[in-house]
Design a protein around this motif. Structure first.
Motif, short mmCIF file in Angstrom:
data_model
loop_
_atom_site.label_atom_id
_atom_site.label_comp_id
_atom_site.label_asym_id
_atom_site.label_seq_id
_atom_site.Cartn_x
_atom_site.Cartn_y
_atom_site.Cartn_z
N ASN A 131 -24.98 -15.15 -3.45
CA ASN A 131 -23.40 -15.38 -4.66
C ASN A 131 -23.47 -17.20 -5.11
O ASN A 131 -23.11 -17.32 -4.92
N PRO A 132 -25.24 -16.86 -6.36
CA PRO A 132 -24.75 -18.51 -6.75
C PRO A 132 -24.03 -18.14 -7.85
O PRO A 132 -23.96 -17.28 -8.93
N ALA A 133 -22.10 -18.14 -7.77
CA ALA A 133 -21.22 -18.01 -8.90
C ALA A 133 -21.41 -17.89 -10.18
O ALA A 133 -22.19 -19.48 -10.13
N PRO A 134 -21.21 -17.76 -11.75
CA PRO A 134 -21.46 -18.85 -12.52
C PRO A 134 -20.23 -19.91 -12.61
O PRO A 134 -18.89 -19.65 -12.22
N THR A 135 -20.76 -20.87 -13.22
CA THR A 135 -20.16 -22.01 -13.14
C THR A 135 -19.47 -22.22 -14.97
O THR A 135 -19.68 -20.85 -15.30
N SER A 136 -17.51 -22.73 -15.28
CA SER A 136 -17.45 -23.09 -16.12
C SER A 136 -17.27 -24.21 -16.00
O SER A 136 -16.97 -25.50 -15.49
N ASP A 137 -17.32 -24.93 -17.75
CA ASP A 137 -16.87 -26.11 -17.67
C ASP A 137 -15.04 -26.44 -18.35
O ASP A 137 -14.45 -25.62 -18.32
N ALA A 138 -15.91 -27.64 -19.15
CA ALA A 138 -14.14 -27.93 -19.45
C ALA A 138 -13.69 -27.48 -20.41
O ALA A 138 -12.54 -26.99 -20.19
N ASN A 139 -13.98 -26.62 -21.19
CA ASN A 139 -13.55 -25.74 -21.98
C ASN A 139 -13.16 -24.10 -21.65
O ASN A 139 -13.15 -23.58 -22.50
N ASN A 140 -13.59 -23.96 -19.93
CA ASN A 140 -13.94 -22.87 -19.05
C ASN A 140 -14.62 -21.46 -19.90
O ASN A 140 -14.51 -20.67 -20.33
N THR A 141 -16.00 -22.27 -20.47
CA THR A 141 -16.81 -21.56 -21.02
C THR A 141 -17.65 -21.33 -19.81
O THR A 141 -18.35 -21.92 -18.87
#
Length: 374
Positions: A123-133
């Protein structure tokens, strides 16, 4: 043994007749067609279009030797493949059919013509950057990393969807645009890899494998989930090729003509021909035939009958022979179901011999019951 030889000989003769004497050809001559980049789905292989209504209802498409017709929109007699294979994103479909995670490892590499290293589950979840991308996971060879599916048999993209693959959504018979599938992220507004790439994720609210089907789902709008006009293939030429190869292999082992037919089917996935090791003897060629039947005929109602014909339910569902059965796991490595654990010989025998319905025995008191069901 004599009866088996006679049966295989007759079958091979019939299959050879169908293959050579009626001018039948694989759809688009078996060419693989074109394929889009990972994630995109505007350009799909010929194998995908084989299972769209336009191809199934085209009389010049001789791959469909026998098929069942359906009505279309507003006839009340349409097929429900969209409803059974699609998601809420596809005309509020209900998605009762999903590929098991083991199917993904069955699709071979176009670079080698052989299997890739089995995918890692977790379960390596997707990450999000400062722009919520949303940024896809990058763990090498992980089932949730979309890059793990590069250079696979073209039939894979035509058959199933994995993380960050896209599909055309529709509601009220109108397009809702392309939607990416992210396992566990349903109907959410997101951005992928770019602060300007806006999407709404596929609403696969009942998914428990980490994969979705693409095969049989229409890639255009205008028909509802239960109003399809696809003609269901009962007998396909590709199946006949593989049955001919199977019958001749049972009689005399691998033969050049049978190997050539299996390679024709592989070619539609843009795979190279079978290596010498895979045609070196009966067992190796049988495995190659079974492999093609799995990926070529997925969801066409063939696998269960293959296992019955070969008497191999035990091998398929308890491969270690430890009576632990098989745990089916999703791409996050969660156990979703367990089959044939602590199974008795009787459990397997009932897979091979049908039970005579009690209603039939009531009509005819002279009928006994098949032994496994006594």
């Amino acid at each position: 043994m004599g009866q088996a030889t006679a049966a295989y000989t007759a079958a091979a003769t019939d299959f050879n007749d169908v293959i050579n004497n009626f001018g039948l050809t694989l759809y688009q001559s078996g060419a693989p067609g074109q394929i889009d980049a990972l994630g995109a789905a505007n350009i799909l292989p010929n194998y995908f279009y084989l299972f769209q209504p336009a191809a199934s209802n085209d009389l010049s498409n001789t791959e469909f030797i026998m098929s069942f017709n359906h009505g279309t929109t507003n006839t009340g007699q349409g097929e429900e493949l969209m409803r059974e294979f699609g998601t809420r994103t596809n005309q509020s479909a209900q998605g009762g059919t999903k590929p098991r995670s083991t199917l993904a490892d069955r699709y071979q590499l176009i670079t080698t013509g052989d299997f890739a290293t089995p995918l890692i589950k977790g379960n390596p979840a997707p990450t999000s950057d400062a722009n919520n991308t949303v940024i896809p996971p990058a763990t090498p060879n992980h089932a949730l990393n979309p890059q793990s599916y590069a250079n696979r048999d073209y039939r894979m993209k035509a058959t199933m969807m994995w993380n960050f693959e896209q599909i055309l959504g529709s509601s009220g018979l109108k397009s809702t645009g392309m939607s990416p599938f992210i396992y566990g992220n349903n109907a959410q507004s997101i951005k992928i890899n770019s602060p300007t790439a806006n999407y709404v994720t596929v609403n696969a609210d009942n998914n428990n494998t980490g994969y979705l089907p693409r095969k049989f789902i229409r890639n255009y709008v205008g028909q509802d989930r239960s109003d399809g006009d696809f003609s269901w293939p009962v007998i396909r030429l590709a199946d006949v090729y593989l049955m001919y190869a199977e019958a001749t292999n049972e009689l005399t082992g691998p033969q050049a003509g049978a190997i050539a037919l299996v390679n024709k089917i592989r070619a539609r996935g843009n795979l190279p021909a079978l290596s010498g090791a895979k045609t070196a003897g009966y067992a190796a060629f049988f495995s190659a035939i079974e492999q093609e039947r799995i990926v070529e005929l997925w969801a066409e109602g063939q696998r269960a009958f293959d296992l019955r014909r070969w008497r191999t339910y035990e091998r398929a569902w308890d491969p270690a022979g430890t009576n632990n059965g098989t745990d089916t796991r999703d791409t996050k490595n969660n156990i979703t179901a367990t089959y044939f654990r602590n199974a008795s010989p009787l459990d397997y025998q009932r897979c091979y011999i049908y039970k005579i319905p009690q209603s039939e025995r009531d009509r005819n008191p002279n009928l006994t019951q098949n032994t496994p069901w006594l």
